[in-house]
Design an enzyme around this catalytic site. Structure first.
Site: not given
Ligand code: NAD
Length: 480
Positions: A175, A251, A285, A382
């Site tokens: 997905k 993650e 990331c 973030e």
């Protein structure tokens, strides 16, 4: 829908399945449709899971040589089609053509790597404490794996999950993020055309809360490998536990520090900060979003970095003169600009960038803040855009403390010419990846990848470590 528009369908049990069509736009030219994709619904997702379930025992029993050949073929096709796929990826996600090429090559090499991983030892033999007993640990596949991926590495992340999953005898339902379905659709075609039996690899495209949710709640799925935001990851974890206590691997985000000590080579420090903070439009990331700089080098570093940041050329990713492509979506751009306002309100100072780029398209000037403190939202949350901030510290001890004072813990870097400072940092930095005199972003496919804290849950990805998620150890005792 126009008849000539490139489009991508879902892949279920070896069949291409249509659905309501959605368009994806080029972030550098929002008026340009890159491709259309067929939206999967829950029934399609369910059918994909059932197909994967049916196909799994047969796939696991295929001779290793057959699985190797298919994985190798997928890798070879990705490598052969690098240029064409890189243009598609750059138009769809907005990364520079050179970065997109690197990503396709990485994806191709990843499939080839896992083809050959199958020839590595897959178990261990132990001495038994009992007479006439043989003790060994074998591995069996996890089973049906749901793979949920983000938009920022549309081919590399699916590749580093799908390849080890298939290698270890699992079947897959992928997905991908809605923004990058063309890349995922091309990957699906390549996987199918490589001779993968029906049901072994399935693709379902659509909203996380619809098709993603089906993967999380279905008890026919044995494990979920997820990469994405920390909030989504927490939801994935809760659902996997609630629905069959299935195995999951997460993650997630980062707020990665790059420490610059007084003894650093200034040129190396600026290069690492420029690359780590701003390349790929900061949409990594592992991006360096906190630059933790010792007092004596601080002003020289800030001056040199601000000059370099201001010189970066923002533009179309297909234009070789561009250093930085667009922000992936209007929502992400609005969020980035919001954080610039938050940083200013918190008292940090913009020394480069700070605004929307005037060109048409979702462009943003790379933005550098100084006078930041680690308690500011600017330094804690973030952002996932071309925004970084400089935090001043007095010494290595304070730098290590500030670097580790974060909910996240994906990657951490230091620029220094001191061997002992580098060794201390490697020992004490609270992160899953530590770099010395290199950008915090940039990893190699045969080494483990993953973080600590809110950046990760579950076994490491990539390299030989991927086996820990995609297979289950079985302890066997044989009397003779
Ligand atoms: P996201 O969390 O919004 O989405 C990730 C994926 O989860 C998408 O496919 C999305 O559709 C799906 N999803 C959303 N809601 C879901 C639900 N209820 N059930 C199941 N699936 C659902 O993340 P994003 O915006 O696509 O990507 C950016 C994030 O990814 C950043 O936080 C970044 O740090 C992180 N990221 C982490 C790594 C890493 O390896 N640590 C690598 C790349 C990106």
């Amino acid at each position: 829908m126009t008849g000539t528009m490139p489009h991508h369908l879902n892949l279920v049990d070896g069949e291409w399945v249509d659905g309501e069509r959605r368009a994806n736009h080029n972030p550098a030219r929002p008026g340009e449709v890159v491709s259309e994709y067929a939206l999967a619904d829950r029934d399609t997702a369910r059918a994909a899971i059932e197909a994967a379930r049916r196909a799994q025992p047969g796939w696991a029993r295929q001779p290793v040589a057959a699985r190797m050949e298919i994985l190798d073929r997928i890798g070879a096709t990705l490598l052969r089609r690098t240029e064409e796929l890189a243009v598609l990826l750059a138009r769809e996600e907005g990364k520079l053509l050179a970065e997109a090429r690197g990503e396709i090559v990485r994806a191709g090499q990843t499939f080839r790597y896992y083809a050959h991983q199958l020839l590595q030892p897959q178990g261990e033999v132990y001495s038994s404490t009992r007479p006439n007993v043989h003790a060994e640990v074998r591995r069996r596949p996890l089973g049906v794996v749901g793979i949920i991926t983000p938009w920022n590495y549309p081919l590399a992340i699916p590749a580093w999950k799908v390849a080890p999953a298939l290698a270890h005898g699992n079947t897959v339902v992928l997905k991908p993020a809605e923004l990058v379905t063309a890349s995922a659709g091309e990957l699906a075609r390549i996987v199918a055309e490589a001779g993968t039996p029906p049901g072994v690899f399935n693709l379902v495209m659509g909203a996380g809360r619809v098709v993603g949710e089906e993967l999380l709640t279905s008890t026919a799925v044995d494990g979920v490998s997820f990469t994405g935001g920390t909030g989504t990851g927490a939801h994935v974890a809760r659902q996997c536990i609630a629905h069959g206590n299935k195995r999951f691997q997460l993650e997630m985000g980062g707020k990665n520090p790059l420490v610059v000590l007084d003894d650093a080579d200034l040129e190396v420090a600026v290069r690492c900060a420029l690359d780590g903070s701003f390349f790929s439009t900061g949409q990594r990331c592992t991006a360096s979003s906190r630059l933790i700089v010792q007092a004596n080098i601080h002003d020289r570093f800030v001056a040199a970095l601000a000059t370099a940041v201001s010189a970066l050329r923002v533009g179309d990713p297909l234009d070789p003169r561009s250093d930085l492509g667009p922000v992936v979506s209007p929502e992400q751009l609005a969020q980035n600009l919001d954080y610039v306002r938050i940083g200013r309100d918190e008292g940090a100072t913009v020394v480069a960038g700070g605004e929307h780029h005037p060109d048409e398209g979702q462009f943003m000037r790379p933005t550098l803040f100084t006078d930041a403190r680690n308690t500011m939202r600017l330094a804690r949350e973030e952002i996932f855009g071309p925004v970084s901030c400089v935090i001043r510290v007095n010494d290595l001890d304070e730098a290590i403390d500030v670097a580790g004072d974060t909910d996240f813990g994906l990657s951490a870097g230091i620029v220094t010419t001191s061997l002992s400072a580098a060794e201390r940092f490697k020992r004490d930095a609270r992160a899953g990846i530590v770099t010395v005199n290199l950008p915090t972003a940039g990893t190699e496919l045969h080494l483990p990848f993953g973080g600590t804290g809110a950046s990760n849950h579950g076994p490491r990805e990539q390299g030989g470590y991927a086996r820990d998620f995609y297979s289950v150890p079985v302890t066997c005792y044989t009397g003779w």
